[in-house]
Design an enzyme around this catalytic site. Sequence first.
Site, PDB file in Angstrom:
ATOM      1  N   HIS A  34      -6.667  60.996  30.071  1.00  0.00           N
ATOM      2  CA  HIS A  34      -6.635  60.444  31.986  1.00  0.00           C
ATOM      3  C   HIS A  34      -5.887  61.530  32.476  1.00  0.00           C
ATOM      4  O   HIS A  34      -4.334  61.609  32.105  1.00  0.00           O
ATOM      5  CB  HIS A  34      -6.183  59.567  32.053  1.00  0.00           C
ATOM      6  CG  HIS A  34      -6.083  58.662  33.707  1.00  0.00           C
ATOM      7  ND1 HIS A  34      -6.393  57.600  33.301  1.00  0.00           N
ATOM      8  CD2 HIS A  34      -5.448  59.010  34.826  1.00  0.00           C
ATOM      9  CE1 HIS A  34      -6.893  57.005  35.532  1.00  0.00           C
ATOM     10  NE2 HIS A  34      -5.433  57.907  35.245  1.00  0.00           N
TER      11      HIS A  34
ATOM     12  N   HIS B  40      -5.027  64.017  35.962  1.00  0.00           N
ATOM     13  CA  HIS B  40      -5.375  65.027  37.681  1.00  0.00           C
ATOM     14  C   HIS B  40      -4.852  66.383  37.268  1.00  0.00           C
ATOM     15  O   HIS B  40      -3.759  66.482  37.121  1.00  0.00           O
ATOM     16  CB  HIS B  40      -4.673  63.882  38.295  1.00  0.00           C
ATOM     17  CG  HIS B  40      -5.136  63.041  38.459  1.00  0.00           C
ATOM     18  ND1 HIS B  40      -6.024  61.835  39.375  1.00  0.00           N
ATOM     19  CD2 HIS B  40      -4.840  61.857  38.371  1.00  0.00           C
ATOM     20  CE1 HIS B  40      -6.024  60.987  38.960  1.00  0.00           C
ATOM     21  NE2 HIS B  40      -5.666  60.716  38.260  1.00  0.00           N
TER      22      HIS B  40
ATOM     23  N   LYS C 272     -15.395  56.838  36.736  1.00  0.00           N
ATOM     24  CA  LYS C 272     -14.486  56.395  36.828  1.00  0.00           C
ATOM     25  C   LYS C 272     -14.122  55.020  38.792  1.00  0.00           C
ATOM     26  O   LYS C 272     -15.002  55.569  39.502  1.00  0.00           O
ATOM     27  CB  LYS C 272     -12.858  57.355  36.969  1.00  0.00           C
ATOM     28  CG  LYS C 272     -11.677  56.571  38.191  1.00  0.00           C
ATOM     29  CD  LYS C 272     -11.064  56.262  36.623  1.00  0.00           C
ATOM     30  CE  LYS C 272     -10.044  55.804  37.525  1.00  0.00           C
ATOM     31  NZ  LYS C 272      -8.264  56.253  36.986  1.00  0.00           N
TER      32      LYS C 272
ATOM     33  N   HIS D 144      -9.294  51.471  37.332  1.00  0.00           N
ATOM     34  CA  HIS D 144      -8.105  51.891  37.486  1.00  0.00           C
ATOM     35  C   HIS D 144      -7.975  50.442  38.264  1.00  0.00           C
ATOM     36  O   HIS D 144      -8.790  49.577  39.361  1.00  0.00           O
ATOM     37  CB  HIS D 144      -7.479  52.092  38.962  1.00  0.00           C
ATOM     38  CG  HIS D 144      -6.468  52.424  39.267  1.00  0.00           C
ATOM     39  ND1 HIS D 144      -6.048  53.515  39.200  1.00  0.00           N
ATOM     40  CD2 HIS D 144      -5.523  51.305  40.814  1.00  0.00           C
ATOM     41  CE1 HIS D 144      -4.633  53.124  40.416  1.00  0.00           C
ATOM     42  NE2 HIS D 144      -4.992  51.436  40.896  1.00  0.00           N
TER      43      HIS D 144
ATOM     44  N   HIS E 120      -4.057  53.217  32.555  1.00  0.00           N
ATOM     45  CA  HIS E 120      -2.629  53.316  32.723  1.00  0.00           C
ATOM     46  C   HIS E 120      -1.817  52.005  32.833  1.00  0.00           C
ATOM     47  O   HIS E 120      -1.835  51.970  33.966  1.00  0.00           O
ATOM     48  CB  HIS E 120      -2.321  53.980  33.844  1.00  0.00           C
ATOM     49  CG  HIS E 120      -3.430  54.391  35.319  1.00  0.00           C
ATOM     50  ND1 HIS E 120      -3.859  52.971  35.296  1.00  0.00           N
ATOM     51  CD2 HIS E 120      -3.875  54.528  35.164  1.00  0.00           C
ATOM     52  CE1 HIS E 120      -4.533  53.311  36.614  1.00  0.00           C
ATOM     53  NE2 HIS E 120      -4.686  54.577  36.374  1.00  0.00           N
TER      54      HIS E 120
ATOM     55  N   ASP F   5      -2.213  60.316  33.096  1.00  0.00           N
ATOM     56  CA  ASP F   5      -2.161  59.698  34.280  1.00  0.00           C
ATOM     57  C   ASP F   5      -0.931  60.968  35.110  1.00  0.00           C
ATOM     58  O   ASP F   5      -0.604  61.006  36.006  1.00  0.00           O
ATOM     59  CB  ASP F   5      -1.760  58.697  34.260  1.00  0.00           C
ATOM     60  CG  ASP F   5      -1.973  58.554  36.203  1.00  0.00           C
ATOM     61  OD1 ASP F   5      -2.772  58.912  36.423  1.00  0.00           O
ATOM     62  OD2 ASP F   5      -2.051  57.461  36.714  1.00  0.00           O
TER      63      ASP F   5
END
Length: 343
Positions: A13, A15, A99, A136, A174, A247
């Site tokens: 995970h 970004h 996602k 999420h 997460h 994350d």
Amino acid sequence: MNQLTITQPDDWHLHVRDNDVMASVIGFTARQFGRAIIMPNLKTPVTTTAEALAYKDRILSALPENSSFQPLMTLYLTDNTPAEEIKKAKDSGFIHAVKLYPAGATTNADSGVTDLKKTEAALAAMEQHGLPLLVHGEVTHPSIDIFDREKVFIDQQLVPLIERHPNLRIVFEHITTTDAVQFVTESNNNIAATITPQHLLLNRNAMLVGGIHPHNYCLPVLKRETHREALLKAATSGNPKFFLGTDSAPHAKNDKESSCGCAGIFSAHAALEFYAIAFEQADALDKLEGFASFYGADFYGLPRNTQQLTLSKTRLEIPTEISFGNQTLVPFFAGETLQWALS
Ligand code: DOR
Ligand code: ZN
């Protein structure tokens, strides 16, 4: 223990953003990890296979020379994602998941899903073609307290979703609560979860005691100590349903230190070191390799990495700032000294 050699890990995970800021951060991940699941929440979300291919090419061009790092791409689910796009994504071979951001739940989630019922065709296609859904897991209704949003999501959204799609493979991303640990543990093997370094190392005091600490603010927000303890126990249990997902979510310093600061913690500069610190606290360094290097690959049906890397007990000084395009970001544990470092 002064040294720990493990199979090269993957980050399930991550970004990395785009363009010049991506070039500032991607090298940190490529230094440690063989592969990473790349989140699609760009300012213009990555909703099609064609956009994911273009994004993948930009990531590959931004990598340091000779890097063998592989970005594993994802699509951003919207109310309008057609079943055909799911099939196309699966057939592409380079898209590994889709996602789900509940609309408005977090950074660049405005185009997210307003009602899961609207995504039924896409979810059925994912279930049919074996493309995992990454969740999420927070409700967004203003009446729900922010510290309860994960638990309410489980009860109101996740349980019915799994009943409707029992063969859908889901990563609950997460996770932050005892409730999520219990839910994932008791679910069937189609359900797994990622855990971040910040949720293993910190509780909400790190965000709110002695002043507001915007660089410890992320979503889902840090919870109380009992939840942190449950997450650490799950991560170090050797249960393959729990695996590494940082994350790591870079934002410019100014955007975090603001009257309305962005959610996201950047941890890619020392990700594996942070996990090592957490696992050492639980006296479970022997469980780090499974969590970091095996269980995620197994869940995604990908081969485990074959290279190895070594962590050593040496001082690692974390800078106070790291450049981020033409700005800077403040990394996790900025200005502190860690006791583990990648050799
Ligand atoms: O803290 C977060 N930051 N949580 C998310 O879900 C998104 C992420 C981001 O993109 O900045
Ligand atoms: Zn994220």
